[in-house]
Design a protein around this motif. Structure first.
Motif, PDB file in Angstrom:
ATOM      1  N   TYR A   4       0.823  -1.212   0.000  1.00  9.01           N
ATOM      2  CA  TYR A   4       0.000   0.000   0.000  1.00  9.01           C
ATOM      3  C   TYR A   4       0.855   1.260   0.000  1.00  9.01           C
ATOM      4  CZ  TYR A   4      -4.191  -2.666   1.528  1.00  9.01           C
ATOM      5  OH  TYR A   4      -5.256  -3.528   1.626  1.00  9.01           O
ATOM      6  N   MET A   5       0.331   2.325  -0.601  1.00  6.96           N
ATOM      7  CA  MET A   5       0.891   3.654  -0.407  1.00  6.96           C
ATOM      8  C   MET A   5       0.462   4.159   0.970  1.00  6.96           C
ATOM      9  SD  MET A   5      -1.578   6.161  -2.701  1.00  6.96           S
ATOM     10  CE  MET A   5      -1.513   5.202  -4.215  1.00  6.96           C
ATOM     11  N   GLU A  25       3.625   7.549  -4.695  1.00  5.82           N
ATOM     12  CA  GLU A  25       3.492   6.432  -3.766  1.00  5.82           C
ATOM     13  C   GLU A  25       4.719   6.301  -2.873  1.00  5.82           C
ATOM     14  OE1 GLU A  25       2.082   2.691  -5.141  1.00  5.82           O
ATOM     15  OE2 GLU A  25       0.842   3.567  -6.719  1.00  5.82           O
ATOM     16  N   HIS A  30       5.693   3.904   0.121  1.00  6.81           N
ATOM     17  CA  HIS A  30       5.222   2.654   0.724  1.00  6.81           C
ATOM     18  C   HIS A  30       5.848   2.495   2.107  1.00  6.81           C
ATOM     19  CE1 HIS A  30       5.118   1.949  -3.761  1.00  6.81           C
ATOM     20  NE2 HIS A  30       3.843   1.872  -3.410  1.00  6.81           N
ATOM     21  N   ASN A  51       1.806   0.017   6.341  1.00  7.19           N
ATOM     22  CA  ASN A  51       1.437  -1.278   5.769  1.00  7.19           C
ATOM     23  C   ASN A  51       1.191  -2.298   6.876  1.00  7.19           C
ATOM     24  OD1 ASN A  51       1.825  -1.952   2.538  1.00  7.19           O
ATOM     25  ND2 ASN A  51       2.772  -0.023   3.173  1.00  7.19           N
TER      26      ASN A  51
END
Length: 473
Positions: free
Chosen positions: A289-290, A302, A304, A309
């Motif tokens: 996920y971003m 983005e 990450h 996360n």
């Protein structure tokens, strides 16, 4: 002894003499050679012992508990569940009236932060996994204090939110999910596990805030923004911003409210949150996920970030724990969990941890996120959401690395401090780490507890030099 077996032993002894070893890692014996004659020089090289940074094995319960005990001893000492007069410093034991000069005795960490909501849950999990009541009592004792303070101070805070004084005002008058969500999760988990604390007033405050009062986008997705009460718009950091963190800060509590109230609408909402966050912020090509997303923006750089996360995968595990398996969204949440776990597996560092920016190997290895992944993946294995043979060794490797970050005092090293969100890499690369960052302690407790449960349930051992699943116990 026949000549063939003698030749194999002599070859092994020769190899061992030529290549000294450090760790006791065994290998499956190679098949008996079919060729006749003297063995080649490379005959036993596959059996060389390897100098891993951390023990390459599945830790037994005693080994894991020794790590958790260090963490417990430290936290129990530095987080007093006591009250003092803010002017004199004298102990306060009279809880018959709401004294505005009473405050919580300062410790290394706050007792009403979202990080400590995770820590309370971690203590409960550690108590259940080890059978050591000290862990459970740690949470129950502090929950009882919070319940007592809520009974005393909630009426005044409700009557005059702006001016009333209370030792736990951020909880009694929450302004964000951080003030209420994780704590509420810990209250409902403790209640479900049989705690005798009266949680009614506590859950009414935090549960209603998360499910009814927190700002949302038009489609109902939890967001940061909205009116600032002064005629403007909240900038967190931009209007209508989604933080991936909020999947955890809000969604497990929403799901637990479904069980607490018996109202299916909360289950529906929890599923909706997981899927709507994922639709906006999950990168299916990378499987991660971003961190941040701004509704209405034309593009989304983005970043990450690892801990965010972690909050996401932990949220999905927690939701699946309480969501009825017959719910129409159950399979979709489980599928999203598997997609995320697959992505995280591809980025695990060779020594077991994950990087601060998951897909950027020159960012530092970060402990709190790695501990959250350990917990979530091991729990998903234990619940049958992830294949035990594929993900069990990965979780054990991660735990061995995480446990190595717990120092002799019980402090957890390598924890990224509190972090906002940004759209450039420097912000994340240069975030400091500190043993006083509260974000890592609950995840370490959760991770160790779940590893104990996993390794009690399944056997993992060395097979042909690799750590492998070897069956149910």
């Amino acid at each position: 002894m026949n000549a063939s077996k003698l030749r194999r032993r002599l070859t092994a002894a020769l190899v061992a003499g030529l290549f000294p070893v450090a760790l006791n890692v065994s290998a499956q014996e190679a098949p008996v050679a079919q060729e006749k004659g003297p063995a080649a020089a490379d005959a036993m090289l596959h059996a060389l012992q390897v100098q891993y940074l951390h023990p390459y094995r599945a830790m037994d319960t005693a080994s894991v508990k020794s790590v958790l005990d260090r963490v417990f001893t430290y936290l129990d000492r530095v987080t007093p569940a006591e009250l003092i007069n803010k002017t004199t410093g004298a102990a306060v034991t009279d809880l018959s009236r709401a004294d505005p000069d009473t405050v919580l005795k300062p410790g290394d960490f706050r007792l009403t932060s979202y990080e400590w909501g995770v820590t309370y849950a971690g203590m409960l999990a550690a108590g259940a996994a080890t059978g050591d009541a000290r862990y459970t009592n740690y949470t129950v004792k502090r929950h009882q204090l919070l319940a007592d303070l809520t009974r005393l101070y909630a009426p005044a805070v409700k009557a005059d939110p702006a001016n009333a004084q209370a030792p736990i005002k951020s909880f009694l008058n929450p302004h964000a999910l951080d003030d209420a969500g994780a704590l509420c999760m810990s209250f409902m988990k403790a209640k479900n596990m049989g705690s005798k604390v009266d949680y009614g007033q506590l859950i009414d405050i935090c549960g209603s805030f998360v499910t009814e009062k927190e700002y949302r986008l038009k489609d109902g997705t939890l967001a940061r923004g909205g009116p600032d009460g002064k005629g403007g718009i909240k900038m967190r950091p931009l209007p209508n911003t989604l933080w991936l963190d909020d999947m955890f800060m809000g969604v497990p509590t929403i799901a637990l409210m479904g069980k607490y109230t018996g109202k299916a609408k909360h289950y529906d909402d929890a599923v909706k949150q997981v899927l709507q966050f994922s639709k906006r912020m999950f990168n299916p090509a990378l499987g991660i996920y971003m961190h941040g997303y701004v509704e209405g923006a034309s593009s989304h750089p983005e970043m990450h970030w690892a801990r965010a996360n972690g909050w996401a995968i932990m949220a999905m595990v927690e939701v699946l724990d309480v969501l009825p398996k017959t719910h129409k969204g159950y399979k979709a949440v489980a599928a999203q969990l598997r997609a995320h776990a697959d992505g995280l597996a591809s980025f695990q560092h060779k020594d077991g941890l994950w990087h601060q920016l998951i897909d950027r190997n020159d960012s530092y290895l970060e402990t709190s996120a790695s501990a959250i992944y350990t917990y979530a993946i091991a729990r998903a294995v234990n619940r049958g959401h992830l294949d035990k043979d594929m993900f069990g060794p990965m979780a054990n490797l991660a735990w061995n690395a995480v446990s190595g970050k717990v120092n002799a005092k019980g402090e957890v090293e390598g924890i990224c401090v509190g972090t906002g969100m940004a759209f450039d890499p420097a912000f994340y690369y240069y975030r400091p780490t500190s043993v006083r960052a509260a974000h890592g302690y609950g995840p370490v407790l959760l991770a160790g507890a779940e590893i104990i449960e996993m390794n009690k349930k399944f056997k993992f051992g060395i097979n042909d030099s690799g750590l492998m699943y070897q069956g149910e116990r």
